[in-house]
Design an enzyme around this catalytic site. Sequence first.
Site, mmCIF file in Angstrom:
data_model
loop_
_atom_site.group_PDB
_atom_site.id
_atom_site.type_symbol
_atom_site.label_atom_id
_atom_site.label_comp_id
_atom_site.label_asym_id
_atom_site.label_seq_id
_atom_site.Cartn_x
_atom_site.Cartn_y
_atom_site.Cartn_z
ATOM 1 N N HIS A 190 -1.467 -0.246 -9.643
ATOM 2 C CA HIS A 190 -2.062 -1.181 -8.675
ATOM 3 C C HIS A 190 -2.613 -2.425 -9.389
ATOM 4 C CE1 HIS A 190 -3.967 -1.432 -4.415
ATOM 5 N NE2 HIS A 190 -3.704 -2.635 -4.890
ATOM 6 N N ARG A 194 0.852 -1.184 0.000
ATOM 7 C CA ARG A 194 0.000 0.000 0.000
ATOM 8 C C ARG A 194 0.889 1.234 0.000
ATOM 9 N NH1 ARG A 194 -3.490 -2.904 -1.319
ATOM 10 N NH2 ARG A 194 -5.533 -3.236 -0.362
ATOM 11 N N GLU A 254 -4.016 7.119 -4.665
ATOM 12 C CA GLU A 254 -4.538 6.472 -5.876
ATOM 13 C C GLU A 254 -5.909 7.043 -6.213
ATOM 14 O OE1 GLU A 254 -4.305 2.194 -5.596
ATOM 15 O OE2 GLU A 254 -2.230 2.300 -4.943
HETATM 16 C C1 DGY Z 1 -5.670 -6.419 -2.285
HETATM 17 O O1 DGY Z 1 -6.221 -7.506 -2.420
HETATM 18 O O2 DGY Z 1 -5.699 -5.809 -1.227
HETATM 19 C C2 DGY Z 1 -4.961 -5.861 -3.467
HETATM 20 O O3 DGY Z 1 -4.254 -4.723 -3.187
HETATM 21 C C3 DGY Z 1 -5.950 -5.598 -4.583
HETATM 22 O O4 DGY Z 1 -6.179 -6.796 -5.172
#
Ligand code: DGY
Length: 328
Positions: free
Chosen positions: A290, A243, A272
Amino acid sequence: MGARRLKVAVSRKLPDAIEARLSSLFDVTLSEAGAPLPQAALVDLAREHDVLAATLGDALDAAFFAAAGDRMKLVANFGAGVDHIDVAAAAARGVTVTNTPSVLAEDAADMAMALILAAPRRLVEGVKALEAGEFAGWSPNWMLGRRIRGKKLGIVGLGRVGQAIASRAQAFGLSIHYHNRSPINPHIEEMLQATFWPKLDDMLPLVDILSIACPSTPETHGLLSKERIARLPAHAFVVNVARGDIIDEDALAAAISENRLAGAGLDVFTHEPTPNETLLAAPNVVMTPHMASSTVESRNEMGERVLINIKMFADGHKPPDRIIPGLD
Ligand code: DGY
């Protein structure tokens, strides 16, 4: 007469096969939305359904749970990360939260490995130079990157994704160092020949590549701070498939622009969908939107986990992928 079918709301368009299966099992309200719904719309769905199948970007914070009424008892998240959900607020209102762990770990690790290769080997720079007609023929000193084999990879968070990154990295001749809240199972540690660093600050100065693979939580928010970025060697690269908020993005951008860091490979950003402009413009930064779990296989298996969690809940059992507040 059969039992009442559970009412399930889906906040975002999901893979067709998953929507079809959900519709065959439950009384489902599907969504055509490709982006997060406004919170008011999520509240309306929650008030009229037993289950909300939510996903990344849905703002399920304390205000949402306070307004959501008493009907909804399960949030089945389509995705592993639950940083957009206030799990403690959910628990306080008797709402179970589930996620989709494991199924996307291998694909996320592939993306991390792609970035671990792409940034030091200047892959995107090379493609762009070729497209721009800048290739004048092979030359001893053109497009020199850095060798991968023999370097030290530091992984922050040696969970499912981190371990999958480590096993790939081993095959590329990287030695594995990791920082976690606690050491992993000694058998796995031995298999990965991984060295545990209880203090992140101690690991940073020795790594050549740092890969972030931990969840975003209040504890990891801003973990790679300006001060910690300064502890990395100037030849180091930073890779992030977790993240954006785990890294102080402005500090990272400043360190790269001032040559205090060699570059980065980033699949996730702080704000984002808007990437940091300095990072986006930097030739030694590879940014992808992402997409670490963006494979047909992952998305279908994520949907399967959502289905399994809702079905178990509907049948009166504890869903397998429950998030326990404080243990994520
Ligand atoms: C998640 O699953 O948290 C990813 O970042 C998105 O698929």
